[in-house]
Design a protein around this motif. Sequence first.
Motif, mmCIF file in Angstrom:
data_model
loop_
_atom_site.group_PDB
_atom_site.id
_atom_site.type_symbol
_atom_site.label_atom_id
_atom_site.label_comp_id
_atom_site.label_asym_id
_atom_site.label_seq_id
_atom_site.Cartn_x
_atom_site.Cartn_y
_atom_site.Cartn_z
ATOM 1 N N LEU A 1 0.837 -1.119 -0.064
ATOM 2 C CA LEU A 1 -0.047 -0.032 -0.150
ATOM 3 C C LEU A 1 0.965 1.206 0.115
ATOM 4 O O LEU A 1 1.680 1.476 0.943
ATOM 5 C CB LEU A 1 -0.832 -0.097 1.184
ATOM 6 C CG LEU A 1 -1.993 1.145 1.368
ATOM 7 C CD1 LEU A 1 -3.287 0.840 0.303
ATOM 8 C CD2 LEU A 1 -2.479 1.219 2.772
ATOM 9 N N THR A 2 0.740 2.086 -1.087
ATOM 10 C CA THR A 2 1.723 3.344 -1.080
ATOM 11 C C THR A 2 1.186 4.264 0.163
ATOM 12 O O THR A 2 0.050 4.151 0.539
ATOM 13 C CB THR A 2 1.729 3.958 -2.547
ATOM 14 O OG1 THR A 2 0.232 4.374 -2.690
ATOM 15 C CG2 THR A 2 1.833 2.821 -3.495
ATOM 16 N N ASP A 3 2.080 5.367 0.306
ATOM 17 C CA ASP A 3 1.784 6.207 1.312
ATOM 18 C C ASP A 3 0.678 7.061 0.675
ATOM 19 O O ASP A 3 -0.397 7.472 1.675
ATOM 20 C CB ASP A 3 3.073 7.116 1.449
ATOM 21 C CG ASP A 3 4.140 6.575 2.116
ATOM 22 O OD1 ASP A 3 3.830 5.433 2.739
ATOM 23 O OD2 ASP A 3 5.488 6.852 1.963
ATOM 24 N N ALA A 4 0.400 7.345 -0.529
ATOM 25 C CA ALA A 4 -0.702 8.249 -0.990
ATOM 26 C C ALA A 4 -2.011 7.171 -0.742
ATOM 27 O O ALA A 4 -3.049 7.916 -0.437
ATOM 28 C CB ALA A 4 -0.423 8.301 -2.660
ATOM 29 N N ALA A 5 -1.811 6.053 -1.136
ATOM 30 C CA ALA A 5 -3.272 5.196 -0.563
ATOM 31 C C ALA A 5 -3.333 5.068 0.520
ATOM 32 O O ALA A 5 -4.754 5.174 1.057
ATOM 33 C CB ALA A 5 -3.044 3.711 -1.297
ATOM 34 N N ALA A 6 -2.514 4.965 1.654
ATOM 35 C CA ALA A 6 -2.779 4.877 2.837
ATOM 36 C C ALA A 6 -3.520 6.149 3.485
ATOM 37 O O ALA A 6 -4.436 6.119 4.250
ATOM 38 C CB ALA A 6 -1.579 4.618 3.663
ATOM 39 N N GLU A 7 -2.939 7.362 3.112
ATOM 40 C CA GLU A 7 -3.530 8.740 3.393
ATOM 41 C C GLU A 7 -4.765 8.774 2.860
ATOM 42 O O GLU A 7 -5.643 9.309 3.651
ATOM 43 C CB GLU A 7 -2.621 9.602 2.943
ATOM 44 C CG GLU A 7 -1.209 9.933 3.725
ATOM 45 C CD GLU A 7 -1.442 10.088 5.121
ATOM 46 O OE1 GLU A 7 -2.315 10.928 5.598
ATOM 47 O OE2 GLU A 7 -0.877 9.094 5.981
ATOM 48 N N LYS A 8 -5.126 8.467 1.869
ATOM 49 C CA LYS A 8 -6.508 8.486 1.306
ATOM 50 C C LYS A 8 -7.588 7.721 2.023
ATOM 51 O O LYS A 8 -8.591 7.986 2.477
ATOM 52 C CB LYS A 8 -6.616 8.173 -0.356
ATOM 53 C CG LYS A 8 -7.994 8.325 -0.755
ATOM 54 C CD LYS A 8 -8.297 9.502 -0.750
ATOM 55 C CE LYS A 8 -9.868 9.934 -1.403
ATOM 56 N NZ LYS A 8 -10.309 11.244 -1.406
ATOM 57 N N VAL A 9 -7.146 6.407 2.401
ATOM 58 C CA VAL A 9 -7.735 5.342 3.102
ATOM 59 C C VAL A 9 -7.987 6.136 4.555
ATOM 60 O O VAL A 9 -8.993 5.943 5.078
ATOM 61 C CB VAL A 9 -7.085 4.044 3.296
ATOM 62 C CG1 VAL A 9 -7.857 3.047 4.302
ATOM 63 C CG2 VAL A 9 -7.393 3.530 1.826
#
Length: 118
Positions: free
Chosen positions: A16-24
């Motif tokens: 899970l990329t950092d960008a995806a983790a932040e969006k989640v």
Amino acid sequence: MTETTTTQSRAHGVGLTDAAAEKVKTLLAQEGRDDLRLRIAVQPGGCSGLIYQLYFDERSLEGDAVVDFGGVEVAVDKMSVPYLDGATIDFEDTIQKQGFTIDNPNAEGSCACGDSFH
């Protein structure tokens, strides 16, 4: 542009990329719930044979592989693990596209619409 994954442990092989983790995290905060995890699964369907399912889930299924990415749990059921080993979930937010993407080295090909793979 590829982001780095936020975990050292990849028990189910999905990153899970950092960008995806932040969006989640943002979406979970909007839901006002802390009991949900992000679930990714592979199901039969689509014009190429298999489709991805990506959704929030409160359930824990027998045989789930769960990895915590800095406060975001990603769950993969035992049947989907072989299809997703090495895959990375990212979030794009550009003028052309906004949404989650899945880069899966196990997908041999996909349909023209990009919604399914084999």
